[in-house]
Design an enzyme around this catalytic site. Sequence first.
Site, PDB file in Angstrom:
ATOM      1  N   HIS A  50       0.825  -1.216   0.000  1.00  0.00           N
ATOM      2  CA  HIS A  50       0.000   0.000   0.000  1.00  0.00           C
ATOM      3  C   HIS A  50       0.858   1.265   0.000  1.00  0.00           C
ATOM      4  O   HIS A  50       0.443   2.309   0.470  1.00  0.00           O
ATOM      5  CB  HIS A  50      -0.987   0.018   1.181  1.00  0.00           C
ATOM      6  CG  HIS A  50      -2.123  -0.948   0.982  1.00  0.00           C
ATOM      7  ND1 HIS A  50      -3.338  -0.592   0.439  1.00  0.00           N
ATOM      8  CD2 HIS A  50      -2.200  -2.277   1.220  1.00  0.00           C
ATOM      9  CE1 HIS A  50      -4.131  -1.654   0.369  1.00  0.00           C
ATOM     10  NE2 HIS A  50      -3.456  -2.703   0.836  1.00  0.00           N
ATOM     11  N   THR A  51       2.047   1.134  -0.531  1.00  0.00           N
ATOM     12  CA  THR A  51       2.926   2.299  -0.684  1.00  0.00           C
ATOM     13  C   THR A  51       2.817   2.878  -2.094  1.00  0.00           C
ATOM     14  O   THR A  51       3.316   3.961  -2.356  1.00  0.00           O
ATOM     15  CB  THR A  51       4.397   1.880  -0.475  1.00  0.00           C
ATOM     16  OG1 THR A  51       4.668   0.791  -1.369  1.00  0.00           O
ATOM     17  CG2 THR A  51       4.647   1.408   0.953  1.00  0.00           C
ATOM     18  N   ALA A 137      -6.241 -14.306  -5.062  1.00  0.00           N
ATOM     19  CA  ALA A 137      -5.220 -14.759  -4.110  1.00  0.00           C
ATOM     20  C   ALA A 137      -4.199 -13.663  -3.817  1.00  0.00           C
ATOM     21  O   ALA A 137      -3.257 -13.873  -3.074  1.00  0.00           O
ATOM     22  CB  ALA A 137      -4.511 -15.997  -4.654  1.00  0.00           C
ATOM     23  N   GLY A 138      -4.385 -12.494  -4.424  1.00  0.00           N
ATOM     24  CA  GLY A 138      -3.431 -11.409  -4.205  1.00  0.00           C
ATOM     25  C   GLY A 138      -2.167 -11.560  -5.033  1.00  0.00           C
ATOM     26  O   GLY A 138      -1.126 -11.014  -4.685  1.00  0.00           O
ATOM     27  N   LEU A 139      -2.257 -12.298  -6.152  1.00  0.00           N
ATOM     28  CA  LEU A 139      -1.082 -12.499  -7.015  1.00  0.00           C
ATOM     29  C   LEU A 139      -1.251 -11.794  -8.369  1.00  0.00           C
ATOM     30  O   LEU A 139      -0.571 -12.103  -9.336  1.00  0.00           O
ATOM     31  CB  LEU A 139      -0.802 -13.994  -7.197  1.00  0.00           C
ATOM     32  CG  LEU A 139      -0.520 -14.770  -5.901  1.00  0.00           C
ATOM     33  CD1 LEU A 139      -0.332 -16.258  -6.179  1.00  0.00           C
ATOM     34  CD2 LEU A 139       0.707 -14.229  -5.164  1.00  0.00           C
ATOM     35  N   SER A 140      -2.201 -10.876  -8.411  1.00  0.00           N
ATOM     36  CA  SER A 140      -2.365  -9.981  -9.564  1.00  0.00           C
ATOM     37  C   SER A 140      -2.810 -10.664 -10.850  1.00  0.00           C
ATOM     38  O   SER A 140      -2.266 -10.413 -11.927  1.00  0.00           O
ATOM     39  CB  SER A 140      -1.080  -9.188  -9.836  1.00  0.00           C
ATOM     40  OG  SER A 140      -0.828  -8.343  -8.771  1.00  0.00           O
ATOM     41  N   ASP A 186       1.226  -3.550  -9.558  1.00  0.00           N
ATOM     42  CA  ASP A 186       0.960  -4.845 -10.194  1.00  0.00           C
ATOM     43  C   ASP A 186       1.164  -4.779 -11.705  1.00  0.00           C
ATOM     44  O   ASP A 186       1.773  -5.669 -12.307  1.00  0.00           O
ATOM     45  CB  ASP A 186      -0.476  -5.299  -9.883  1.00  0.00           C
ATOM     46  CG  ASP A 186      -0.761  -5.310  -8.393  1.00  0.00           C
ATOM     47  OD1 ASP A 186       0.203  -5.259  -7.603  1.00  0.00           O
ATOM     48  OD2 ASP A 186      -1.946  -5.360  -8.023  1.00  0.00           O
ATOM     49  N   TYR A 236     -10.208  -2.479   0.219  1.00  0.00           N
ATOM     50  CA  TYR A 236      -9.093  -1.760  -0.402  1.00  0.00           C
ATOM     51  C   TYR A 236      -9.423  -0.278  -0.548  1.00  0.00           C
ATOM     52  O   TYR A 236      -8.621   0.600  -0.201  1.00  0.00           O
ATOM     53  CB  TYR A 236      -8.766  -2.376  -1.765  1.00  0.00           C
ATOM     54  CG  TYR A 236      -7.509  -1.816  -2.393  1.00  0.00           C
ATOM     55  CD1 TYR A 236      -6.282  -2.427  -2.194  1.00  0.00           C
ATOM     56  CD2 TYR A 236      -7.546  -0.665  -3.174  1.00  0.00           C
ATOM     57  CE1 TYR A 236      -5.122  -1.920  -2.762  1.00  0.00           C
ATOM     58  CE2 TYR A 236      -6.397  -0.139  -3.741  1.00  0.00           C
ATOM     59  CZ  TYR A 236      -5.190  -0.777  -3.541  1.00  0.00           C
ATOM     60  OH  TYR A 236      -4.040  -0.265  -4.103  1.00  0.00           O
TER      61      TYR A 236
HETATM   62  C1  GLA Z   1      -3.113  -4.449  -4.674  1.00  0.00           C
HETATM   63  C2  GLA Z   1      -3.082  -3.237  -5.604  1.00  0.00           C
HETATM   64  C3  GLA Z   1      -1.682  -2.640  -5.657  1.00  0.00           C
HETATM   65  C4  GLA Z   1      -1.119  -2.385  -4.278  1.00  0.00           C
HETATM   66  C5  GLA Z   1      -1.298  -3.609  -3.395  1.00  0.00           C
HETATM   67  C6  GLA Z   1      -0.904  -3.348  -1.976  1.00  0.00           C
HETATM   68  O1  GLA Z   1      -2.345  -5.472  -5.209  1.00  0.00           O
HETATM   69  O2  GLA Z   1      -3.496  -3.595  -6.895  1.00  0.00           O
HETATM   70  O3  GLA Z   1      -1.697  -1.464  -6.431  1.00  0.00           O
HETATM   71  O4  GLA Z   1      -1.676  -1.241  -3.708  1.00  0.00           O
HETATM   72  O5  GLA Z   1      -2.622  -4.096  -3.393  1.00  0.00           O
HETATM   73  O6  GLA Z   1       0.455  -3.112  -1.867  1.00  0.00           O
END
Ligand code: GLA
Length: 403
Positions: A50-51, A137-140, A186, A236
């Site tokens: 989240h940076t 799953a947070g893997l884009s 991502d 988010y």
């Molecule tokens: C998701 C968002 C990214 C980023 C992350 C957290 O993956 O798509 O842009 O903000 O969360 O680091």
Amino acid sequence: MDSTASAGHELRAGRTNLDSEALKAAHEATEGARARIFRAPGRVNLVGEHTDYSGGFCMPAAINFETMIAASPLAGRTLRLRSIEFDETVEVDLDSLPAAKKHWSSYPLGVVWVLQQEGITVPAAALTITGDVPQGAGLSSSASLEVATATALLGLAGIEIPGPRLAKICQRAENQYVGAPCGIMDQFISANGKQGSALILDTRALTFELAPIPQHLRLVICNSMVKHSVADGGEYANVRVQVEEAAAAIHKLKPEAKELRDATLEDLEAAKGTMSEAAYKRGRHVITDSQRVLDGLALLRAGDIVGFGKVLNDAHRSYRDDFEASCDECDVLQEVGQALPGCYGSRLTGGGFGGCTVNLVEADAAESFVDAIREGYRAKTGIEAEVYICSTADGAGEMKGLA
Ligand code: GLA
């Protein structure tokens, strides 16, 4: 895909995704035209969460899970999108795109929409899409779909654009068409990743440095199976508002601090009374995590893997306690993982509220790590984790040399 991926532990999303040869054959059989194959990877973020919408630093690596697209030109102004995993075909007129909806096709259509806004003529085309990036799953998985689409359409049009611009186009597709307020990380890593390295991204300058991941280490990704989505607009979007609240409060006291990137912990303390407790804590995570990226880079360069592993564990604590983006299941995974033999550090990766942990593990301990973490997680939660021994990958491109 390289040999460090362990077939036994690889996930195949939906378990129907095709390899490049099969994708090419499937496309050619349906479309009756020769296909070119394009790909774009998913990612794991090592530190800096989240940076990326605060102008800060993050450290993602592209991984060997990817979206692949077979593409061939069509006459007229039609764009035909076929998803192998969803077993569905969507056809649109490029001159009158539909409004976005909650559907997989909104990601590629968003890319088309932005390309057109940028004055790029998107060619009529048939695209057959497959992929193995686990969804939610947070893997884009969505960024890899966007970047693969842009790469395929630009490839067919014969247009080359630099990776950072490609990433911006895809981020805009997600922000403005799909309606998910993600940062740039991502899409950037999917477009610009380098095999063998993590990328230290300055999300303000959109420049990066590479940090090699030593060959004797593996990135082991453990899926808590708790689903996460940036697009559902829930958590988010809320946390982003609070991060921006912290930045705005600091800006009032220190006008030259335009984003949290420009703020120190002292600035945050000074402005503490003028923001909510949630904004303060989330701001503290963002400021410290961005710094952890730079600390991590220095440790990696010095070959201090033990020190880097500690940074990962610290980052998890900050994400859990300050940012409050973890969940019980992910905390169990992290707790079990970081204590296993051969593991240097572990943390929840990605947007948070579920998804995966990333674990830095000695290669020769990786297989036993997988068994132990699955067992430990099952014992404490009753959930079967999916675990992938990942290798790093290159960013998006065309797959040449197929028959
Ligand atoms: C998701 C968002 C990214 C980023 C992350 C957290 O993956 O798509 O842009 O903000 O969360 O680091």
